[in-house]
Design a protein around this motif. Structure first.
Motif, short mmCIF file in Angstrom:
data_model
loop_
_atom_site.label_atom_id
_atom_site.label_comp_id
_atom_site.label_asym_id
_atom_site.label_seq_id
_atom_site.Cartn_x
_atom_site.Cartn_y
_atom_site.Cartn_z
N GLY A 1 0.83 -1.21 0.00
CA GLY A 1 0.00 0.00 0.00
C GLY A 1 0.85 1.25 0.00
N GLY A 2 0.19 2.39 0.13
CA GLY A 2 0.89 3.66 0.10
C GLY A 2 1.87 3.81 1.25
N THR A 3 1.47 3.33 2.42
CA THR A 3 2.33 3.46 3.60
C THR A 3 3.66 2.73 3.38
OG1 THR A 3 0.41 3.67 5.03
CG2 THR A 3 2.46 2.95 6.08
N ASN B 1 5.90 4.50 0.72
CA ASN B 1 6.58 5.69 1.25
C ASN B 1 7.75 5.29 2.17
OD1 ASN B 1 5.00 7.53 -0.10
ND2 ASN B 1 3.56 7.82 1.58
N HIS C 1 1.81 13.20 4.42
CA HIS C 1 1.13 12.14 5.17
C HIS C 1 2.12 11.57 6.22
CE1 HIS C 1 -0.74 8.09 5.65
NE2 HIS C 1 -1.85 8.77 5.44
N SER D 1 3.01 8.70 6.79
CA SER D 1 3.85 7.63 6.26
C SER D 1 5.07 8.18 5.52
CB SER D 1 3.05 6.69 5.34
OG SER D 1 2.41 7.40 4.31
N MET E 1 4.28 15.71 -1.75
CA MET E 1 3.10 14.98 -2.25
C MET E 1 2.47 15.72 -3.43
SD MET E 1 0.64 15.97 0.96
CE MET E 1 0.04 14.33 1.15
N ASN F 1 -4.25 14.84 1.18
CA ASN F 1 -5.40 14.02 1.56
C ASN F 1 -6.48 14.81 2.29
OD1 ASN F 1 -2.84 13.72 3.10
ND2 ASN F 1 -4.19 12.89 4.67
N ASP G 1 4.36 11.51 -3.32
CA ASP G 1 3.27 10.65 -2.87
C ASP G 1 2.04 11.06 -3.69
OD1 ASP G 1 1.05 9.63 -1.58
OD2 ASP G 1 1.77 10.04 0.44
N VAL H 1 -0.75 9.24 -3.95
CA VAL H 1 -1.86 8.38 -3.53
C VAL H 1 -3.22 9.05 -3.76
CG1 VAL H 1 -2.97 7.40 -1.47
CG2 VAL H 1 -0.57 6.94 -1.92
N GLN H 2 -3.34 10.31 -3.36
CA GLN H 2 -4.65 10.97 -3.47
C GLN H 2 -4.91 11.49 -4.88
OE1 GLN H 2 -7.15 11.03 -1.46
NE2 GLN H 2 -6.18 10.19 0.37
N SER I 1 -1.60 3.91 -4.49
CA SER I 1 -2.30 2.90 -3.68
C SER I 1 -3.65 2.57 -4.34
CB SER I 1 -2.52 3.48 -2.28
OG SER I 1 -3.30 2.62 -1.50
N HIS J 1 -6.58 1.32 -3.06
CA HIS J 1 -7.90 1.49 -2.44
C HIS J 1 -8.45 2.91 -2.53
CE1 HIS J 1 -7.11 3.22 1.71
NE2 HIS J 1 -5.89 2.87 1.38
N LYS J 2 -7.65 3.82 -3.09
CA LYS J 2 -8.17 5.18 -3.31
C LYS J 2 -8.74 5.31 -4.72
CE LYS J 2 -6.03 6.45 0.60
NZ LYS J 2 -6.62 6.85 1.85
N CYS K 1 -6.64 8.90 8.83
CA CYS K 1 -5.50 8.24 9.46
C CYS K 1 -5.20 8.86 10.82
CB CYS K 1 -4.27 8.33 8.58
SG CYS K 1 -4.57 7.69 6.93
N1 PLP Z 1 -0.38 8.92 1.36
C1 PLP Z 1 -1.52 9.62 1.36
C2 PLP Z 1 -1.52 11.01 0.83
C3 PLP Z 1 -2.70 9.05 1.84
O1 PLP Z 1 -3.83 9.76 1.85
C4 PLP Z 1 -2.66 7.74 2.35
C5 PLP Z 1 -3.87 7.11 2.93
O2 PLP Z 1 -4.76 7.75 3.41
C6 PLP Z 1 -1.45 7.04 2.31
C7 PLP Z 1 -0.33 7.66 1.81
C8 PLP Z 1 -1.33 5.63 2.81
O3 PLP Z 1 -1.84 4.73 1.87
P1 PLP Z 1 -2.33 3.27 2.32
O4 PLP Z 1 -3.64 3.45 3.00
O5 PLP Z 1 -2.44 2.50 1.03
O6 PLP Z 1 -1.27 2.72 3.20
#
Ligand code: PLP
Length: 382
Positions: free
Chosen positions: A70-72, A75, A98, A100, A146, A150, A175, A177-178, A198, A200-201, A322
């Motif tokens: 995942g994103g975490t 990163n 974030h 992470s 980023m 988020n 990053d 992810v968003q 990631s 799931h977004k 988070c």
């Molecule tokens: N980076 C950002 C900007 C996020 O919003 C999130 C999750 O909310 C993450 C990283 C972490 O991603 P993941 O939930 O896949 O670990």
């Protein structure tokens, strides 16, 4: 009946075609992608196809995509893995990253790295001058900024940051992810060395993401074992999730022409209504993701409003998902210079592809009612 879902920056529902693409890999196609027999070959082909779909979505080559949980994890892998290959110097991260990103960056401090926080202005945008100063003042090994936030949805000029960073020989990570699925994201155009995404977004499954890497970048794996993902991330591939990630990217890519427009129209109507209620809108005026609205009603605690809206049939967030659970105001808002009291009132609405204008109208009515009720309550308590 479940509340109307307005929390798509926390996570998105799984797309039905994504679920259908995944199901055979939970059932008859259960092979280990490393096995040499037919079961293994089927799984390997599915992973390769998904890698291509993910790479296509972000304008990268499939060989640049490293699947992680995942994103975490992406990163963490990038920051710890890139730092391990350099002499301690400076890491520069924006003040609105974030956790992470910020937590592994803090961890580098113990190894002798200097951690430079890149300031944002009142609208949540990075000050490019500050980046320039930070890069000039001390040797910088790594810059992480980023693409979209988020909480506020504010978009950063990552390409400009990358140009400055490359000018001083620093590695650049973003990053994204968003941003993925809500705006065009191109690894090549951003000119970064590494990018986090990631599933799931983007209406894909949870627990799967990717680090997209410049092929010349040498990073140290953080999970060691087998030679999966070219030795960068050991562990048997989560084939159903990877297949789902690929399918979600293919669908998201096709929606990029019409979805942001639909989200923008709904968001505009909502913010027009919010303005008449005297809310403070965060990130207003800056380039923002089309789906995100982050606001506060002075005097009404964000958590209280979220719970009141939940009872009224709307799922929204206070601060980022988070970090919710804690009572501390959002560090993102504090970095933007928002007063602590006002920051505690923050509520985030993040729209998604299944939302409709009629839900926005109902939300505005419900919000108006809740505000009146809560204000009366606050008045009585005082
Ligand atoms: N980076 C950002 C900007 C996020 O919003 C999130 C999750 O909310 C993450 C990283 C972490 O991603 P993941 O939930 O896949 O670990």
């Amino acid at each position: 009946m479940l509340p109307t879902y307005f929390d798509h920056n926390a996570t998105t529902p799984l797309d039905e075609p994504v679920l259908q693409a995944m199901l055979p890999f939970f059932r008859e196609r259960y092979g280990n992608a490393s096995s040499r027999h037919e079961y293994g070959r089927v799984a390997r082909k599915a992973v390769d196809d998904a890698r291509e779909q993910v790479a296509d979505m972000v304008g990268a080559h499939p060989s640049q995509v490293v699947f992680v949980s995942g994103g975490t994890e992406a990163n963490n892998l990038l920051i710890k893995g890139a730092a391990a290959r350099c002499q301690p110097s400076q890491i520069a991260v924006s003040a609105v990253e974030h956790p992470s990103v910020t937590k592994p960056a803090q961890g580098l401090r113990e190894q002798g790295w200097k951690v430079r926080r890149l300031a944002v202005n009142a609208a949540g945008r990075l000050e490019i001058d500050d980046v320039e100063i930070a890069l000039r003042e001390s040797v910088t090994g790594l810059v992480s900024v980023m693409l979209a936030n988020n909480e506020t949805g504010v978009v950063q000029d990552v390409a400009a940051v990358a140009e400055l960073a490359r000018g001083v020989g620093a590695m650049v990570h973003t990053d994204a992810v968003q941003a993925l699925g809500k705006m065009p994201v191109s690894f090549a155009a951003l000119n970064v060395h590494a990018m986090t995404i990631s599933a799931h977004k983007v209406y894909g499954p949870k627990g799967i993401g990717a680090l997209v890497l410049d092929k010349r970048l040498d990073i140290k794996p953080q999970i060691t074992g087998g030679e999966h993902e070219k030795g960068l991330r050991a562990g048997t591939e989560n084939v159903p999730a990877i297949v789902g990630f690929g399918a979600a990217c293919a669908l998201a890519a096709n929606r990029l022409t019409e979805l942001p427009l639909k989200l923008q129209q709904m968001r505009e109507r909502m913010e027009q209504g919010l303005r008449t209620m005297g809310v403070v809108l965060f990130g207003d005026g800056a380039e923002r993701l089309a789906n995100t609205s982050y606001f506060a009603i002075p005097g009404i605690d964000g958590e209280t409003l979220v719970m009141a809206l939940d009872r009224a049939g709307f799922a929204v967030a206070s601060g980022s998902a988070c970090s919710s659970g804690g009572t501390d105001p959002s560090p993102v808002l504090l970095a933007m210079g928002v007063e602590r009291e006002l920051a505690r009132c923050a509520v985030r609405v993040s729209l998604g592809r299944d939302n409709e204008m009629s839900q926005i109208e109902r939300f505005l009515q419900a919000l108006q009612g809740e505000i009146l009720g809560l204000k009366r309550l606050v008045a009585v308590e005082v």
